[in-house]
Design a protein around this motif. Structure first.
Motif, PDB file in Angstrom:
ATOM      1  N   ASP A  78      12.993   3.214 -14.252  1.00  0.00           N
ATOM      2  CA  ASP A  78      12.865   4.459 -15.032  1.00  0.00           C
ATOM      3  C   ASP A  78      11.376   4.827 -15.065  1.00  0.00           C
ATOM      4  O   ASP A  78      10.589   4.184 -15.771  1.00  0.00           O
ATOM      5  N   ILE A  79      11.005   5.852 -14.292  1.00  0.00           N
ATOM      6  CA  ILE A  79       9.583   6.260 -14.234  1.00  0.00           C
ATOM      7  C   ILE A  79       9.242   7.108 -15.460  1.00  0.00           C
ATOM      8  O   ILE A  79       9.907   8.099 -15.736  1.00  0.00           O
ATOM      9  N   PRO A 101      12.108  -0.171 -17.251  1.00  0.00           N
ATOM     10  CA  PRO A 101      11.444   1.023 -17.766  1.00  0.00           C
ATOM     11  C   PRO A 101       9.940   0.902 -17.568  1.00  0.00           C
ATOM     12  O   PRO A 101       9.342  -0.107 -17.946  1.00  0.00           O
ATOM     13  N   LEU A 102       9.347   1.929 -16.954  1.00  0.00           N
ATOM     14  CA  LEU A 102       7.925   1.906 -16.592  1.00  0.00           C
ATOM     15  C   LEU A 102       7.192   3.027 -17.311  1.00  0.00           C
ATOM     16  O   LEU A 102       7.661   4.166 -17.322  1.00  0.00           O
ATOM     17  N   ASP A 103       6.051   2.700 -17.882  1.00  0.00           N
ATOM     18  CA  ASP A 103       5.178   3.760 -18.404  1.00  0.00           C
ATOM     19  C   ASP A 103       3.743   3.262 -18.339  1.00  0.00           C
ATOM     20  O   ASP A 103       3.483   2.065 -18.449  1.00  0.00           O
ATOM     21  N   SER A 104       2.814   4.215 -18.170  1.00  0.00           N
ATOM     22  CA  SER A 104       1.406   3.839 -18.082  1.00  0.00           C
ATOM     23  C   SER A 104       0.810   3.597 -19.469  1.00  0.00           C
ATOM     24  O   SER A 104      -0.291   3.067 -19.557  1.00  0.00           O
ATOM     25  N   ILE A 105       1.523   3.972 -20.524  1.00  0.00           N
ATOM     26  CA  ILE A 105       0.966   3.836 -21.877  1.00  0.00           C
ATOM     27  C   ILE A 105       1.522   2.565 -22.543  1.00  0.00           C
ATOM     28  O   ILE A 105       2.726   2.449 -22.814  1.00  0.00           O
ATOM     29  N   TYR A 144      14.504  -1.039  -5.458  1.00  0.00           N
ATOM     30  CA  TYR A 144      15.425  -0.500  -6.472  1.00  0.00           C
ATOM     31  C   TYR A 144      16.561   0.286  -5.822  1.00  0.00           C
ATOM     32  O   TYR A 144      16.383   0.956  -4.813  1.00  0.00           O
ATOM     33  N   ASP A 145      17.740   0.203  -6.480  1.00  0.00           N
ATOM     34  CA  ASP A 145      18.896   0.970  -6.011  1.00  0.00           C
ATOM     35  C   ASP A 145      18.849   2.398  -6.531  1.00  0.00           C
ATOM     36  O   ASP A 145      19.358   3.319  -5.893  1.00  0.00           O
ATOM     37  N   ARG A 146      18.290   2.554  -7.719  1.00  0.00           N
ATOM     38  CA  ARG A 146      18.188   3.875  -8.335  1.00  0.00           C
ATOM     39  C   ARG A 146      16.836   4.009  -9.021  1.00  0.00           C
ATOM     40  O   ARG A 146      16.322   3.018  -9.580  1.00  0.00           O
ATOM     41  N   VAL A 147      16.302   5.217  -8.985  1.00  0.00           N
ATOM     42  CA  VAL A 147      15.157   5.559  -9.833  1.00  0.00           C
ATOM     43  C   VAL A 147      15.631   6.696 -10.731  1.00  0.00           C
ATOM     44  O   VAL A 147      16.207   7.673 -10.236  1.00  0.00           O
ATOM     45  N   VAL A 148      15.448   6.545 -12.029  1.00  0.00           N
ATOM     46  CA  VAL A 148      15.774   7.640 -12.949  1.00  0.00           C
ATOM     47  C   VAL A 148      14.475   8.128 -13.581  1.00  0.00           C
ATOM     48  O   VAL A 148      13.470   7.402 -13.634  1.00  0.00           O
ATOM     49  N   CYS A 149      14.481   9.351 -14.041  1.00  0.00           N
ATOM     50  CA  CYS A 149      13.330   9.856 -14.797  1.00  0.00           C
ATOM     51  C   CYS A 149      13.785  11.067 -15.583  1.00  0.00           C
ATOM     52  O   CYS A 149      14.655  11.816 -15.130  1.00  0.00           O
ATOM     53  N   ARG A 150      13.227  11.178 -16.769  1.00  0.00           N
ATOM     54  CA  ARG A 150      13.589  12.306 -17.634  1.00  0.00           C
ATOM     55  C   ARG A 150      12.299  12.941 -18.127  1.00  0.00           C
ATOM     56  O   ARG A 150      11.451  12.252 -18.705  1.00  0.00           O
TER      57      ARG A 150
END
Ligand code: SAM
Length: 241
Positions: A78-79, A101-105, A144-150
């Motif tokens: 999750d970008i 789940p990935l975040d730069s913060i 990864y099989d899927r990348v999601v992002c919202r």
């Protein structure tokens, strides 16, 4: 969670074809954790119970439309997860799927880690960092099989950030608000440049509220050239198209 909040969650989920009977306690616990953390650290602009339930929980669950996240033992990145969306609601619903789940913060990922632990979501492995960096890291590139992002960026940027992280045949599932023809055109061209093909544009309205949403799917059809993703910040500053 109040009885009214629980009714909203059930109604919103039902409109998406989902039954959340077994998951209501986890969503109630997540609501408490988010409200409590948000009173100390600014994690998300949404603060009221109905807003969190509809615009975070139900909105995140709408990523399940179309079955793009169905499958056994999927690895999903999750970008730009922020305070854990869409990952946390999706992980509550899909204990068999592994989420990163990935975040730069860091403070946001600290919350996601604490929430996942409190909810006993062993299928969630939070990560601090930038998608550009992970996309060049052999431990993450094409894993990864899927990348999601919202609600993270325009489609050409998402294509450059997401496609390097996908295995062959994987899918980027981007959840967005209303989307212009210009952004779709640029997204199609960018997808081709990074080894993908834009295959689905699913326009719908958010349950209960009726706000416009779009799920866009880009499939990975070939290898991503080694020059992508470009270095940190460049995909945003100079989008491919
Ligand atoms: N997805 C969450 C949601 O829907 O509530 C958060 C959306 S917030 C508008 C965008 C988030 O993406 C921010 O937390 C930001 O730090 C993160 N972000 C933006 N670009 C990123 C990148 N290249 N790598 C990692 N995180 C990124």
């Amino acid at each position: 969670m109040t009885p009214e909040g629980e009714a909203l969650l059930r109604q919103g989920a039902a409109e998406l074809g989902l039954n959340v009977d077994a998951q209501v306690p986890a969503f109630a616990a997540l609501l408490d954790l988010l409200v409590d953390a948000n009173s100390r650290v600014n994690l998300t602009a949404l603060k009221t119970e109905p807003d969190i339930i509809l615009k975070h929980f139900v909105d995140s669950l709408s990523c399940l439309r179309g079955g793009h996240l169905d499958g056994a033992d999927l690895r999903v990145l999750d970008i730009g997860t922020g305070a854990g969306f869409p990952t946390l609601p999706l992980a509550i619903m899909n204990l068999q799927t592994d989420f990163t789940p990935l975040d730069s913060i860091r403070k946001k990922i600290d919350f996601v880690r604490a929430a996942a632990a409190a909810l006993n979501l062993t299928n969630v492995t939070p990560q601090v960092g930038r998608a550009e960096t992970l996309g060049r890291d052999p431990d993450h590139r094409e894993r990864y099989d899927r990348v999601v992002c919202r609600a993270v960026a325009a489609l050409p940027i998402l294509a450059e950030l997401g496609l390097p992280l996908l295995k062959a045949g994987g899918r980027l599932v981007a959840q967005k608000g209303p989307i212009s023809e210009d952004e779709l055109r640029a997204g199609r061209r960018a997808a081709g440049e990074v080894g993908g093909r834009l295959t689905v544009v699913d326009a719908f309205t958010l349950p209960v509220l009726g706000d416009a949403r779009t799920l866009v799917v880009i499939e990975k059809t070939g290898p991503t050239p080694a020059k992508y993703p470009r270095r940190e910040g460049v995909p945003n500053q100079q989008p491919l198209f």
